[in-house]
Design a protein around this motif. Structure first.
Motif, mmCIF file in Angstrom:
data_model
loop_
_atom_site.group_PDB
_atom_site.id
_atom_site.type_symbol
_atom_site.label_atom_id
_atom_site.label_comp_id
_atom_site.label_asym_id
_atom_site.label_seq_id
_atom_site.Cartn_x
_atom_site.Cartn_y
_atom_site.Cartn_z
ATOM 1 N N LYS A 88 93.414 116.471 -16.701
ATOM 2 C CA LYS A 88 94.310 115.619 -17.510
ATOM 3 C C LYS A 88 95.734 116.098 -17.335
ATOM 4 C CE LYS A 88 91.659 113.070 -20.654
ATOM 5 N NZ LYS A 88 91.113 113.172 -21.998
ATOM 6 N N ILE A 102 89.456 100.789 -29.830
ATOM 7 C CA ILE A 102 90.204 99.734 -30.518
ATOM 8 C C ILE A 102 89.426 98.427 -30.363
ATOM 9 C CG2 ILE A 102 92.463 98.644 -30.803
ATOM 10 C CD1 ILE A 102 93.676 100.916 -29.178
ATOM 11 N N ASN A 141 84.944 111.861 -27.390
ATOM 12 C CA ASN A 141 86.011 111.975 -28.387
ATOM 13 C C ASN A 141 87.140 111.031 -27.990
ATOM 14 O OD1 ASN A 141 87.804 112.741 -30.325
ATOM 15 N ND2 ASN A 141 88.102 114.836 -29.564
ATOM 16 N N ALA A 142 87.041 109.805 -28.447
ATOM 17 C CA ALA A 142 88.046 108.797 -28.076
ATOM 18 C C ALA A 142 88.230 107.827 -29.221
ATOM 19 C CB ALA A 142 87.588 108.055 -26.825
ATOM 20 N N GLU A 143 89.338 107.110 -29.175
ATOM 21 C CA GLU A 143 89.579 106.035 -30.140
ATOM 22 C C GLU A 143 89.140 104.729 -29.497
ATOM 23 O OE1 GLU A 143 91.198 105.247 -33.260
ATOM 24 O OE2 GLU A 143 90.667 107.332 -33.689
ATOM 25 N N ALA A 160 98.546 102.393 -25.081
ATOM 26 C CA ALA A 160 97.918 103.725 -25.115
ATOM 27 C C ALA A 160 98.335 104.554 -23.903
ATOM 28 C CB ALA A 160 96.402 103.572 -25.173
ATOM 29 N N ASP A 203 86.196 111.539 -19.667
ATOM 30 C CA ASP A 203 86.841 111.976 -20.907
ATOM 31 C C ASP A 203 88.027 111.077 -21.278
ATOM 32 O OD1 ASP A 203 87.311 113.529 -23.167
ATOM 33 O OD2 ASP A 203 88.637 114.921 -22.101
ATOM 34 N N VAL A 204 87.783 109.778 -21.329
ATOM 35 C CA VAL A 204 88.871 108.862 -21.692
ATOM 36 C C VAL A 204 89.265 109.086 -23.151
ATOM 37 C CG1 VAL A 204 88.225 107.141 -19.972
ATOM 38 C CG2 VAL A 204 87.274 106.977 -22.282
ATOM 39 N N ASP A 205 90.526 108.813 -23.444
ATOM 40 C CA ASP A 205 91.038 109.011 -24.807
ATOM 41 C C ASP A 205 90.979 107.732 -25.632
ATOM 42 O OD1 ASP A 205 91.967 111.748 -24.355
ATOM 43 O OD2 ASP A 205 93.476 110.831 -23.062
ATOM 44 N N VAL A 206 91.270 106.615 -24.972
ATOM 45 C CA VAL A 206 91.338 105.342 -25.692
ATOM 46 C C VAL A 206 90.576 104.274 -24.908
ATOM 47 C CG1 VAL A 206 92.864 103.481 -26.487
ATOM 48 C CG2 VAL A 206 93.558 105.865 -26.807
ATOM 49 N N VAL A 217 101.801 106.142 -23.952
ATOM 50 C CA VAL A 217 102.059 107.398 -24.651
ATOM 51 C C VAL A 217 101.218 108.533 -24.079
ATOM 52 C CG1 VAL A 217 103.093 106.623 -26.805
ATOM 53 C CG2 VAL A 217 100.631 106.583 -26.585
ATOM 54 N N GLY A 218 100.583 108.300 -22.943
ATOM 55 C CA GLY A 218 99.951 109.391 -22.210
ATOM 56 C C GLY A 218 98.449 109.502 -22.341
ATOM 57 N N ALA A 219 97.791 108.495 -22.921
ATOM 58 C CA ALA A 219 96.336 108.571 -23.060
ATOM 59 C C ALA A 219 95.657 108.110 -21.772
ATOM 60 C CB ALA A 219 95.868 107.704 -24.221
#
Lengths: 107, 313, 397
Positions: C198, C58, C54-56, C73, C25-28, C76-78
């Motif tokens: 997380k 880049i 569900n991730a951004e 990333a 479940d990575v965010d970025v 800021v805690g991702a």
């Protein structure tokens, strides 16, 4: 510069982070100064340009009323914080009414 | 709200004194005023440079907002990561989605126009909502005044010394803001701290637009430009009065010169007060004058009327 | 293991890495394509575009920016992920030191590849061996299943408050990155939520609590920050072992820092990555022929698993180490061989080590090559020759 104790790896934050925001105020830079700006409260028109342009910041707007000899009343004053003023003279140069004197520091 | 007078400007200081910038460093002024516009809900990314080394020497920091420095050439990429991360964490409700967080890069000319340019271009193309502020002191001041892509024609630096064969930089200044504008981002502007209201309103606009913005700010450097620190703002003003520096903005494709100069001063007024130009002959100055005249002509044409007037003194 | 929580699907190691990142479940994700890593990035793009993750993502313009964006990333805690190979890893190199120095738990997959020049897109471990001093934890997988499981374990390790160091999970470019194996992946990635909850254990940029990250540390301070990293790397060893143990308890598949095949032989062959599979095949053959050989797989390169290595080699008569990268000008040009030599010397254990270099630039290395190496080494050993220099297997004159 500054007087924080030199401490060891057990006590410092990880990764070189600094957790105390704006703590450089514990490290005065006033002793860099050779010339000292002195605001003439009589002449000062409170335009705040010195405050705007000061790179430190070492010019403060103080809630201190001031009444000039000619009877003009100001609700606030503009003062130099000599703990940080490095004596660059930008305020002296930018003052539109030449209300800031620049005098050699005598220590 | 637009800043109309000095009394509209917030009193809070988010850059603390006690930093180690040179006395009279105009970068201090620019950063202070920038943070006044941005306010506390701001994350600052700062590439390596004068501002970085002089404000963050462990265990002291001058920053009262969250701040990160990573390397010299990657601030725009770091900011991209921060922006993307906040976006997804707000989507996931890990960070309060109602909170608007400004992400600002404050970079020098080296970290922006030269070594950091690739990362900047990538950030612009991807459209991250980041405001990038370039404080341009026209050389690598942090390492001791070496030439950069934004050093102007003929200027002395330690790597463009005055010798028998070569005298100063032989190339012209890289038009960074125009190159950024070519990326078709929502807002690009040039600014001058002497015209602080204009500059601060540009910062405000840059933070408001939906997408990347870029503000290119001229920053006189007492150490590198070789002048008495007290005239730093005066020199900045002279840059605009001589049209060596034109304050414009490009807002969603609309171009406007924000500080018009009906009567222009000759460039010698700007050049002769700076030690980095000491070696220039009158002919050299004329060469620069001609270059500036052409620029003025081009800008006037772009606007469609005379916003910068002729040289009168 | 064919029970209800897993599905068994054919994956190459790139896809296994992508599944590992998705199921963590990575965010970025910030990555730049490079052969042979590219399918990993493509797979993640698929996951995001079809809503499985569900991730951004880049789409950075370089690997330098990939790692920079991951740093931003993570700051800021991702939970962040990237993947690369060879030149890409080299371009990132500066940031590798910064990511670990800032103590950010980034996880990266590396499809290992040879370094230019001359240009080679093919697999070897020059890139991974080159990052050994960056203060990243380095796991080397030898199957696609291990890649998937290791990525998930990597977040457990990296984000542990006693560690807070970034982790690389490496695997052979092409030989693994582009070959398919049957891999058990979670039917529902929720099964990993308790294993890797997380929880942001590291310092982050937060407007409520403004801190300064990436400060300047002068000679009075720098050393102490580096020493903190030394300790974190040391502490990570038990965290790595425990993470594997807990993984086994929860999910049934077991891993260790060093793994042994056909224990008990007096002659052992040690290597890492996918080549270990070839070693196993060769061992089976040799054992049938009556030569008992033990295979040793190095799964953890940083921190170097000293105790484990010691345990598995102290009773050997001789050890053959096959390195897949060259440390030019080093006393022993096979890096792992050199590190084991240093360990043996320090522990006053006298076992002859034969250092072989093989599969450079993916020069084909078959079971026959392994058998050849063993025969060559045994001959040297039996004639009483102790060779201190690395032997370049199969290089043409």
């Amino acid at each position: 510069m500054g007087d924080k104790p030199i401490i060891g790896w057990k006590s410092i934050p990880l990764g070189g982070s600094i957790t105390e925001p704006g703590n450089s105020i514990q490290r005065p830079t006033g002793d860099w100064r050779v010339f000292k700006p002195v605001i003439n409260q009589e002449k000062c028109i409170r335009c705040l340009l010195c405050w705007i342009y000061c790179p430190e910041p070492s010019i403060h707007i103080i809630d201190k009323p001031y009444k000039t000899l000619t009877g003009r009343e100001w609700k606030f004053s503009v003062e130099v914080n000599y703990s940080f003023c490095k004596g660059c003279g930008i305020c002296v140069e930018e003052c539109p009414v030449k209300a800031i004197d620049f005098i050699e520091e005598v220590r | 709200m637009h800043y109309r007078t000095v009394f509209d400007i917030p009193r809070d200081e988010l850059l603390a004194p006690g930093h180690g910038l040179c006395g009279g460093c105009v970068a201090g002024t620019i950063v202070r005023l920038l943070l006044k516009v941005a306010g506390p809900n701001t994350i600052v990314v700062n590439p390596t440079g004068c501002v970085e080394v002089s404000t963050t020497t462990f265990p002291y920091t001058s920053w009262r907002v969250p701040y990160i420095h990573v390397a010299f050439e990657n601030a725009a990429a770091v900011a991209s990561g921060i922006e993307a991360s906040i976006k997804v964490l707000q989507k996931k409700n890990v960070i309060d989605p109602s909170k608007k967080i400004n992400i600002i890069v404050i970079g020098g000319d080296g970290g922006t126009a030269d070594i950091g340019f690739q990362a900047l271009s990538g950030m612009l193309e991807r459209g991250h909502k980041v405001m990038y502020v370039l404080y341009d002191n026209e050389a690598y001041m942090n390492t001791g005044i070496q030439r950069s892509g934004t050093t102007p024609l003929f200027a002395w630096t330690t790597t463009t010394p005055i010798g028998k064969v070569l005298k100063g930089k032989i190339q012209v200044k890289k038009p960074v803001a125009e190159i950024v504008a070519a990326h078709r981002v929502p807002y690009v502007a040039t600014a001058n701290p002497a015209y602080f209201l204009d500059m601060m309103n540009k910062f405000k606009r840059g933070l408001d637009v939906d997408g990347p913005s870029f503000i290119h700010v001229i920053q006189p450097c007492t150490t590198g430009w070789r002048y008495d620190p007290r005239i730093g703002i005066k020199i900045a003003r002279l840059a605009t009065e001589t049209a060596m520096w034109i304050n414009w903005e490009l807002d969603h494709g609309e171009f406007r010169v924000t500080v018009t100069v009906p009567k222009r001063k000759h460039v010698r007024h700007y050049i002769r007060v700076q030690g980095r130009f000491n070696h220039l002959t009158d002919e050299d100055i004329e060469t620069i004058q001609k270059y500036v005249d052409k620029e003025v002509e081009r800008i006037n044409k772009l606007v469609g009327k005379e916003v910068i007037g002729p040289v009168v003194e | 293991m064919e029970n209800s929580i897993w599905k068994r699907i054919p994956l190459n190691s790139n896809y296994a890495a992508a599944y590992g990142a998705k199921d963590s479940d990575v965010d970025v994700v910030a990555a730049y394509p490079i052969t042979p890593q590219t399918p990993a990035v493509e797979k993640i793009a698929d996951f995001i575009s079809n809503g499985e993750l569900n991730a951004e993502m880049i789409h950075v313009e370089s690997e330098h920016s990939a790692m920079s964006a991951c740093i931003g990333a993570a700051a800021v805690g991702a939970r962040t992920f990237t993947a690369t190979s060879a030149q890409g890893l080299e371009l990132m190199h500066e940031l590798l030191h910064i990511a670990s120095g800032l103590r950010l738990p980034i996880v990266m997959a590396v499809a290992s590849r040879a370094l230019s020049a001359p240009l080679s897109i093919w697999g070897d471990y020059s890139d991974v061996i080159n990052i050994r001093d960056t203060s990243w934890i380095i796991l080397i997988a030898s199957t696609a299943q291990e890649v998937y499981d290791s990525i998930i374990q990597a977040y457990k390790i990296a984000e542990d408050p006693d560690v807070l160091l970034p982790v690389v999970v490496a695997y052979d470019g092409f030989m693994m990155s582009h070959t398919y194996e049957l891999v058990y992946v979670a039917k529902n990635p929720e099964i990993f939520r308790d294993y890797i909850p997380k929880k942001v254990n590291w310092t982050i940029l937060n407007v409520e609590k403004p801190i300064t990250m990436g400060a300047v540390a002068n000679p009075d301070w720098y050393y102490e920050f580096k020493y903190q990293q030394v300790l974190a790397m040391k502490r990570s060893y038990s965290v790595i072992k425990n993470s594997a143990k807990e993984f086994e308890k929860r999910y049934g598949r077991s891993y260790d820092t060093v793994e042994v095949y056909n224990n008990g032989g007096k002659i052992a062959v040690l290597t890492y990555g996918g080549l270990f599979g070839t070693v196993v095949e060769a061992i089976d053959y040799m054992n049938k022929q009556g030569t008992q050989i033990t295979g040793i797989k190095l799964r953890l390169f940083r921190p170097f698993p000293l105790q484990e290595i010691r345990k598995v080699i102290e009773d050997l008569k001789m050890l053959i180490v096959i390195d897949r990268a060259i440390s030019f000008g080093a006393p022993i040009e096979g890096t792992v061989a050199m590190e084991i030599s240093a360990l043996l010397h320090r522990e006053s254990i006298d076992i002859p080590i034969y250092s072989y270099i093989a599969s450079i630039g993916q020069r084909t290395t078959t079971e026959e090559d392994i058998i050849g190496i063993v025969k060559d080494a045994v001959k040297l050993f039996e004639s009483g020759k102790r060779i201190s220099e690395s032997i370049y297997w199969g290089v043409r004159e």
